[in-house]
Each structure stands twice: as C-alpha cells, then as structure tokens.
Design a protein around this motif. Sequence first.
Motif, mmCIF file in Angstrom:
data_model
loop_
_atom_site.group_PDB
_atom_site.id
_atom_site.type_symbol
_atom_site.label_atom_id
_atom_site.label_comp_id
_atom_site.label_asym_id
_atom_site.label_seq_id
_atom_site.Cartn_x
_atom_site.Cartn_y
_atom_site.Cartn_z
ATOM 1 N N ILE A 1 0.947 -4.487 7.748
ATOM 2 C CA ILE A 1 0.807 -5.045 6.404
ATOM 3 C C ILE A 1 0.094 -6.381 6.584
ATOM 4 O O ILE A 1 0.625 -7.300 7.199
ATOM 5 C CB ILE A 1 2.175 -5.281 5.731
ATOM 6 C CG1 ILE A 1 2.973 -3.985 5.647
ATOM 7 C CG2 ILE A 1 1.961 -5.888 4.343
ATOM 8 C CD1 ILE A 1 4.407 -4.203 5.182
ATOM 9 N N THR A 2 -1.132 -6.449 6.086
ATOM 10 C CA THR A 2 -1.908 -7.687 6.154
ATOM 11 C C THR A 2 -1.794 -8.352 4.790
ATOM 12 O O THR A 2 -2.195 -7.787 3.777
ATOM 13 C CB THR A 2 -3.377 -7.401 6.499
ATOM 14 O OG1 THR A 2 -3.437 -6.699 7.748
ATOM 15 C CG2 THR A 2 -4.178 -8.685 6.607
ATOM 16 N N TYR B 1 6.611 1.417 1.257
ATOM 17 C CA TYR B 1 5.399 2.232 1.315
ATOM 18 C C TYR B 1 4.795 2.192 2.723
ATOM 19 O O TYR B 1 4.368 3.220 3.252
ATOM 20 C CB TYR B 1 4.366 1.779 0.279
ATOM 21 C CG TYR B 1 3.189 2.708 0.253
ATOM 22 C CD1 TYR B 1 3.198 3.845 -0.530
ATOM 23 C CD2 TYR B 1 2.077 2.489 1.075
ATOM 24 C CE1 TYR B 1 2.142 4.735 -0.514
ATOM 25 C CE2 TYR B 1 1.022 3.365 1.095
ATOM 26 C CZ TYR B 1 1.055 4.488 0.300
ATOM 27 O OH TYR B 1 0.003 5.378 0.333
ATOM 28 N N ALA B 2 4.760 1.024 3.330
ATOM 29 C CA ALA B 2 4.208 0.902 4.687
ATOM 30 C C ALA B 2 5.000 1.741 5.675
ATOM 31 O O ALA B 2 4.428 2.346 6.594
ATOM 32 C CB ALA B 2 4.178 -0.562 5.118
ATOM 33 N N SER B 3 6.299 1.799 5.503
ATOM 34 C CA SER B 3 7.129 2.621 6.376
ATOM 35 C C SER B 3 6.788 4.106 6.208
ATOM 36 O O SER B 3 6.688 4.851 7.190
ATOM 37 C CB SER B 3 8.602 2.373 6.064
ATOM 38 O OG SER B 3 9.420 3.115 6.931
ATOM 39 N N LEU B 4 6.580 4.539 4.977
ATOM 40 C CA LEU B 4 6.166 5.924 4.723
ATOM 41 C C LEU B 4 4.773 6.188 5.300
ATOM 42 O O LEU B 4 4.505 7.259 5.848
ATOM 43 C CB LEU B 4 6.191 6.209 3.217
ATOM 44 C CG LEU B 4 7.575 6.182 2.565
ATOM 45 C CD1 LEU B 4 7.443 6.170 1.042
ATOM 46 C CD2 LEU B 4 8.414 7.349 3.042
ATOM 47 N N ILE C 1 -2.622 -2.214 3.752
ATOM 48 C CA ILE C 1 -1.706 -1.381 4.529
ATOM 49 C C ILE C 1 -2.584 -0.538 5.428
ATOM 50 O O ILE C 1 -3.372 0.284 4.943
ATOM 51 C CB ILE C 1 -0.814 -0.537 3.602
ATOM 52 C CG1 ILE C 1 0.037 -1.480 2.733
ATOM 53 C CG2 ILE C 1 0.055 0.423 4.410
ATOM 54 C CD1 ILE C 1 0.809 -0.801 1.638
ATOM 55 N N GLN C 2 -2.455 -0.758 6.752
ATOM 56 C CA GLN C 2 -3.415 -0.205 7.697
ATOM 57 C C GLN C 2 -2.741 0.373 8.932
ATOM 58 O O GLN C 2 -1.740 -0.170 9.395
ATOM 59 C CB GLN C 2 -4.362 -1.318 8.166
ATOM 60 C CG GLN C 2 -5.051 -2.053 7.047
ATOM 61 C CD GLN C 2 -5.617 -3.386 7.513
ATOM 62 O OE1 GLN C 2 -4.878 -4.296 7.854
ATOM 63 N NE2 GLN C 2 -6.934 -3.469 7.524
ATOM 64 N N GLY C 3 -3.329 1.436 9.432
ATOM 65 C CA GLY C 3 -2.880 2.020 10.687
ATOM 66 C C GLY C 3 -4.053 2.697 11.371
ATOM 67 O O GLY C 3 -4.915 3.281 10.703
#
Length: 124
Positions: free
Chosen positions: A5-6, A88-91, A62-64
């Motif tokens: 999460i930026t 949301y980031a966890s999902l 939100i990045q991966g």
Amino acid sequence: MTTWITICDTCKRDDWEARAPGVTDGETFADLIEAAAEGTADVRTRRHSCLMGCARGCNVAIQGPGKLNYTVGEFDPSVEAAEAVVEYASLHAQSETGQVPYKQWPQAIKGHFATRHPPLPSDD
C-alpha cells in the motif's frame, strides 16, 4: 505474495489547514493505514510524496508484483477508510492475479477506484 500500500503523504483535502494546521490529510491517512496494517500478513505500507491525484485526495496505490495494480482515492482520512484499504490489500495479496471479486470488496472502498494497471511484462 506481498501487496504494498503506497500512501500519498502530501494529499490535502479542501480546508485541511483549518482542520489540522501543519499536518496534511495524507499524513493523517498514512498514520491510520499503517496502524490498521500492523500485523497483517502479506501487506506492507510505504509513504510517497505525491501520487498526482490531487483532485481525488487522499490517494493510495495497491500494488503487487505480477498482479493488477490499483489507485484508489477521494477518501476522508478516517479509521473506517484505512481499515477498508488494508482489508482490500489483504484480499489483493491472496489473489493470484490481484483481481478481487466485487462482492468481496469492503463497503468503504467501493466508489473510490481511480485506475487499474496491468502488471508489467516480465523480461523473458
């Protein structure tokens, strides 16, 4: 796989100076997101000065790696919004592609999506 999460720490909503002189809304939101993310597996946070979404502050990305990436914004810097971003980031972290079915989205994040970016191609 880790989702980042930026958080834009320079976001300023209208009348920010009257509400919290010397502290941007982005700094406040970053504090709240960092607290909400503490201890959450596969989610990390970082701050960045200006994500260039000034008309939609407060903004986060939100990045991966190898996944769809998202920019969300137009948040009030609140505990509810921070918790929704982290949820949301966890999902996102749990998703192989980064796409999260709409029915799983936390209510407080709905309506806040600004962009979706495809993953960068591999060097192969």
